[in-house]
Design an enzyme around this catalytic site. Sequence first.
Site, PDB file in Angstrom:
ATOM      1  N   HIS A  92       0.812  -1.217   0.000  1.00 31.45           N
ATOM      2  CA  HIS A  92       0.000   0.000   0.000  1.00 31.45           C
ATOM      3  C   HIS A  92       0.847   1.269   0.000  1.00 31.45           C
ATOM      4  O   HIS A  92       0.318   2.356   0.217  1.00 31.45           O
ATOM      5  CB  HIS A  92      -0.941   0.024   1.214  1.00 31.45           C
ATOM      6  CG  HIS A  92      -1.994  -1.037   1.157  1.00 31.45           C
ATOM      7  ND1 HIS A  92      -2.846  -1.294   2.183  1.00 31.45           N
ATOM      8  CD2 HIS A  92      -2.317  -1.901   0.169  1.00 31.45           C
ATOM      9  CE1 HIS A  92      -3.656  -2.284   1.845  1.00 31.45           C
ATOM     10  NE2 HIS A  92      -3.342  -2.677   0.628  1.00 31.45           N
ATOM     11  N   ILE A 101       0.968   6.989   0.466  1.00 36.13           N
ATOM     12  CA  ILE A 101       0.412   5.868   1.220  1.00 36.13           C
ATOM     13  C   ILE A 101      -1.064   5.747   0.892  1.00 36.13           C
ATOM     14  O   ILE A 101      -1.797   6.739   0.926  1.00 36.13           O
ATOM     15  CB  ILE A 101       0.569   6.100   2.739  1.00 36.13           C
ATOM     16  CG1 ILE A 101       2.026   6.397   3.088  1.00 36.13           C
ATOM     17  CG2 ILE A 101       0.074   4.901   3.523  1.00 36.13           C
ATOM     18  CD1 ILE A 101       2.204   7.029   4.448  1.00 36.13           C
ATOM     19  N   CYS A 102      -1.482   4.542   0.566  1.00 34.95           N
ATOM     20  CA  CYS A 102      -2.902   4.313   0.278  1.00 34.95           C
ATOM     21  C   CYS A 102      -3.567   3.891   1.581  1.00 34.95           C
ATOM     22  O   CYS A 102      -3.495   2.732   1.985  1.00 34.95           O
ATOM     23  CB  CYS A 102      -3.040   3.225  -0.784  1.00 34.95           C
ATOM     24  SG  CYS A 102      -4.724   2.935  -1.281  1.00 34.95           S
ATOM     25  N   LEU A 103      -4.170   4.852   2.269  1.00 34.08           N
ATOM     26  CA  LEU A 103      -4.752   4.572   3.584  1.00 34.08           C
ATOM     27  C   LEU A 103      -6.007   5.429   3.715  1.00 34.08           C
ATOM     28  O   LEU A 103      -5.950   6.654   3.614  1.00 34.08           O
ATOM     29  CB  LEU A 103      -3.724   4.923   4.669  1.00 34.08           C
ATOM     30  CG  LEU A 103      -4.087   4.645   6.125  1.00 34.08           C
ATOM     31  CD1 LEU A 103      -4.296   3.154   6.338  1.00 34.08           C
ATOM     32  CD2 LEU A 103      -3.002   5.130   7.064  1.00 34.08           C
ATOM     33  N   TRP A 138      -8.128   8.602  -4.322  1.00 32.34           N
ATOM     34  CA  TRP A 138      -7.774   7.250  -3.918  1.00 32.34           C
ATOM     35  C   TRP A 138      -8.982   6.336  -3.960  1.00 32.34           C
ATOM     36  O   TRP A 138     -10.089   6.737  -3.635  1.00 32.34           O
ATOM     37  CB  TRP A 138      -7.212   7.271  -2.489  1.00 32.34           C
ATOM     38  CG  TRP A 138      -5.911   7.987  -2.377  1.00 32.34           C
ATOM     39  CD1 TRP A 138      -5.730   9.281  -2.005  1.00 32.34           C
ATOM     40  CD2 TRP A 138      -4.613   7.463  -2.650  1.00 32.34           C
ATOM     41  NE1 TRP A 138      -4.391   9.580  -2.030  1.00 32.34           N
ATOM     42  CE2 TRP A 138      -3.683   8.498  -2.414  1.00 32.34           C
ATOM     43  CE3 TRP A 138      -4.142   6.214  -3.062  1.00 32.34           C
ATOM     44  CZ2 TRP A 138      -2.318   8.329  -2.584  1.00 32.34           C
ATOM     45  CZ3 TRP A 138      -2.784   6.053  -3.221  1.00 32.34           C
ATOM     46  CH2 TRP A 138      -1.887   7.098  -2.988  1.00 32.34           C
TER      47      TRP A 138
END
Lengths: 150, 178
Positions: A80, A87-89, A143
């Site tokens: 991620h 950051i893919c959060l 995202w």
Amino acid sequence: MAQRLQKELANFMRDPIPGMSLDRNLVEGNLNVWVINVDGAPNTLYEGEIFKLQFKFPQRYPFDSPSVMFIGNKIPEHPHIYSNGHICLSILTDEWSPALSVQSVCLSIVSMLSSCKAKSRPPDDERYVQTCRDPSDPKKTRWFFHDDSV
Amino acid sequence: MVLVEEDRSKSENNSNEKNADNSQYECNICLDTARDAVISLCGHLFCWPCLHKWLETRPNNQTCPVCKSAISKEKVIPLYGRNCTDKKDPRDKVPPRPQGQRTEAPRNNFFGSGLDGLHVSFGIGAFPFSFFASTFNITTENRMPAPAPGSTQYAEEQFLSRIFLIVAIIFIIWILLA
């Protein structure tokens, strides 16, 4: 906003998260950008590695989420985390809430790193790194969140 | 000497306890002691100005910042402590922004713009008895006010009614000639 950041700073110093420390030099004078040194937690894939995590606080913080990304030449290799540090959060964008804090974001990132089973980059890493809207601000990206397992 | 040190540690304990006590009553948004405090039905404490700002930030998705339960202005309870002199409902202090005004767009019935609410139909029954089975049906609901003379819409309507008149005349002539 400044007052809330002061309080967060005090809280962060009072109850530090294991393996995370504030990079003092970069905080002084400018409360709107924090750099946090992240030590890979023991007994995880990232043991012994050191990363730098950058928080940038927008004017409307905490109603707007901070821009959080890894900086420097060591970016953790994680499904991620893109190689440009983004950051893919979900809590960093859609799921942000003003009750979250630097500490809770740090905890999420530590747990994200610690639960990783195999080091890899996201499947679309190369394409994303080349095409993302603003390499210095992950919040400009739209995202999509799909994988909750790591 | 020992006594003094004991005292000091005691007072330190006290101040720690005090801090811990206060932090229980901190607003979940500004992290300060809640001012004009309100509590959500899910039990989370906020300053009303802070919560109001958050509700304004996401008007379509109002959720509790702590637990994401649904929340709204009507579903928070103001808290009044004993020494609270100002008994005014904190929710009245930050004037809620007036709702945006919107009116339904007039429904376009069948000729698109210019003919709203005006149904025109021609029909030919058993000639010549019901030759003029034409109905001019003016619906009153949703009818817009008549356009002011001189406006473009007025001109358009005039133009359209003239066209209909011409079409009707041509039709009658054709019927008569045929």
